[in-house]
Motif scaffolding. Sequence first.
Motif, PDB file in Angstrom:
ATOM      1  N   GLN A 142      69.083 -72.403   9.380  1.00  0.00           N
ATOM      2  CA  GLN A 142      70.169 -73.084  10.075  1.00  0.00           C
ATOM      3  C   GLN A 142      70.157 -74.566   9.731  1.00  0.00           C
ATOM      4  O   GLN A 142      69.132 -75.236   9.852  1.00  0.00           O
ATOM      5  CB  GLN A 142      70.040 -72.902  11.578  1.00  0.00           C
ATOM      6  N   PRO A 143      71.299 -75.083   9.308  1.00  0.00           N
ATOM      7  CA  PRO A 143      71.342 -76.522   9.014  1.00  0.00           C
ATOM      8  C   PRO A 143      71.362 -77.336  10.309  1.00  0.00           C
ATOM      9  O   PRO A 143      71.856 -76.868  11.339  1.00  0.00           O
ATOM     10  CB  PRO A 143      72.654 -76.692   8.247  1.00  0.00           C
ATOM     11  N   GLU A 144      70.801 -78.517  10.259  1.00  0.00           N
ATOM     12  CA  GLU A 144      70.829 -79.404  11.429  1.00  0.00           C
ATOM     13  C   GLU A 144      72.255 -79.887  11.646  1.00  0.00           C
ATOM     14  O   GLU A 144      73.141 -79.658  10.818  1.00  0.00           O
ATOM     15  CB  GLU A 144      69.875 -80.576  11.212  1.00  0.00           C
ATOM     16  N   ALA A 145      72.475 -80.600  12.731  1.00  0.00           N
ATOM     17  CA  ALA A 145      73.824 -81.035  13.103  1.00  0.00           C
ATOM     18  C   ALA A 145      74.479 -81.899  12.028  1.00  0.00           C
ATOM     19  O   ALA A 145      75.677 -81.823  11.816  1.00  0.00           O
ATOM     20  CB  ALA A 145      73.774 -81.795  14.418  1.00  0.00           C
ATOM     21  N   LEU A 173      71.198 -77.672   0.452  1.00  0.00           N
ATOM     22  CA  LEU A 173      71.254 -78.189   1.815  1.00  0.00           C
ATOM     23  C   LEU A 173      71.312 -79.706   1.708  1.00  0.00           C
ATOM     24  O   LEU A 173      70.450 -80.320   1.079  1.00  0.00           O
ATOM     25  CB  LEU A 173      70.024 -77.763   2.623  1.00  0.00           C
ATOM     26  N   LEU A 174      72.345 -80.292   2.303  1.00  0.00           N
ATOM     27  CA  LEU A 174      72.497 -81.739   2.178  1.00  0.00           C
ATOM     28  C   LEU A 174      72.887 -82.372   3.491  1.00  0.00           C
ATOM     29  O   LEU A 174      73.472 -81.735   4.357  1.00  0.00           O
ATOM     30  CB  LEU A 174      73.534 -82.071   1.103  1.00  0.00           C
ATOM     31  N   LYS A 175      72.537 -83.642   3.627  1.00  0.00           N
ATOM     32  CA  LYS A 175      72.925 -84.415   4.806  1.00  0.00           C
ATOM     33  C   LYS A 175      74.368 -84.855   4.590  1.00  0.00           C
ATOM     34  O   LYS A 175      74.693 -85.412   3.560  1.00  0.00           O
ATOM     35  CB  LYS A 175      72.033 -85.642   4.993  1.00  0.00           C
ATOM     36  N   THR A 176      75.208 -84.570   5.569  1.00  0.00           N
ATOM     37  CA  THR A 176      76.615 -84.933   5.432  1.00  0.00           C
ATOM     38  C   THR A 176      76.857 -86.419   5.670  1.00  0.00           C
ATOM     39  O   THR A 176      77.897 -86.940   5.303  1.00  0.00           O
ATOM     40  CB  THR A 176      77.482 -84.113   6.403  1.00  0.00           C
ATOM     41  N   LEU A 223      68.502 -82.126   0.648  1.00  0.00           N
ATOM     42  CA  LEU A 223      67.261 -81.844   1.361  1.00  0.00           C
ATOM     43  C   LEU A 223      66.517 -80.646   0.783  1.00  0.00           C
ATOM     44  O   LEU A 223      65.291 -80.611   0.821  1.00  0.00           O
ATOM     45  CB  LEU A 223      67.565 -81.592   2.845  1.00  0.00           C
ATOM     46  N   GLU A 224      67.275 -79.668   0.289  1.00  0.00           N
ATOM     47  CA  GLU A 224      66.648 -78.441  -0.195  1.00  0.00           C
ATOM     48  C   GLU A 224      67.594 -77.751  -1.185  1.00  0.00           C
ATOM     49  O   GLU A 224      68.804 -77.829  -1.041  1.00  0.00           O
ATOM     50  CB  GLU A 224      66.382 -77.504   0.988  1.00  0.00           C
ATOM     51  N   ILE A 225      67.011 -77.080  -2.164  1.00  0.00           N
ATOM     52  CA  ILE A 225      67.785 -76.283  -3.132  1.00  0.00           C
ATOM     53  C   ILE A 225      67.191 -74.885  -3.165  1.00  0.00           C
ATOM     54  O   ILE A 225      65.975 -74.732  -3.325  1.00  0.00           O
ATOM     55  CB  ILE A 225      67.754 -76.917  -4.530  1.00  0.00           C
ATOM     56  N   THR A 226      68.034 -73.888  -2.981  1.00  0.00           N
ATOM     57  CA  THR A 226      67.597 -72.500  -2.946  1.00  0.00           C
ATOM     58  C   THR A 226      68.456 -71.673  -3.892  1.00  0.00           C
ATOM     59  O   THR A 226      69.668 -71.794  -3.862  1.00  0.00           O
ATOM     60  CB  THR A 226      67.755 -71.935  -1.508  1.00  0.00           C
ATOM     61  N   PRO A 227      67.844 -70.824  -4.730  1.00  0.00           N
ATOM     62  CA  PRO A 227      68.653 -69.981  -5.604  1.00  0.00           C
ATOM     63  C   PRO A 227      69.422 -68.921  -4.809  1.00  0.00           C
ATOM     64  O   PRO A 227      68.995 -68.500  -3.744  1.00  0.00           O
ATOM     65  CB  PRO A 227      67.635 -69.322  -6.530  1.00  0.00           C
ATOM     66  N   VAL A 228      70.573 -68.543  -5.340  1.00  0.00           N
ATOM     67  CA  VAL A 228      71.379 -67.488  -4.725  1.00  0.00           C
ATOM     68  C   VAL A 228      70.680 -66.166  -4.947  1.00  0.00           C
ATOM     69  O   VAL A 228      70.268 -65.845  -6.064  1.00  0.00           O
ATOM     70  CB  VAL A 228      72.797 -67.454  -5.349  1.00  0.00           C
ATOM     71  N   LYS A 229      70.535 -65.386  -3.879  1.00  0.00           N
ATOM     72  CA  LYS A 229      69.911 -64.056  -4.004  1.00  0.00           C
ATOM     73  C   LYS A 229      70.980 -63.071  -4.403  1.00  0.00           C
ATOM     74  O   LYS A 229      72.040 -62.998  -3.794  1.00  0.00           O
ATOM     75  CB  LYS A 229      69.270 -63.646  -2.678  1.00  0.00           C
TER      76      LYS A 229
END
Length: 102
Positions: free
Chosen positions: A70-73, A86-89, A95-101
């Motif tokens: 879950q991303p933060e607010a 995942l990035l701060k708006t 913040l994080e990079i995840t490969p697509v499953k």
Amino acid sequence: MKSKSLAACLLLATSLSTASFVVQAGDTPQETVQPSSINTRDLKEGDRAPDILMRKESAVSDWKKRGLKQPEADSQWARVGDKFVLLKTTNGTILEITPVKK
């Protein structure tokens, strides 16, 4: 003689200007604008993401279904090619990079 030359020149000028209008009328404007691709440089954690990824339209709303945390607010997941980012708006920091499953 001068009147024949003048008439010929006028006829030629008229036909050329008419042809120009016909060619212009045949050109159809583009119906849509092709979106530009986002900056495709290699992104790393800590980098600033391209502005387009910080828009709400770029947010991955089904993050839970995709196995993402879950991303933060003030952050959101966005998809870039075969990765989720995942990035701060607020400032665009990745913040994080995840490969697509698949």
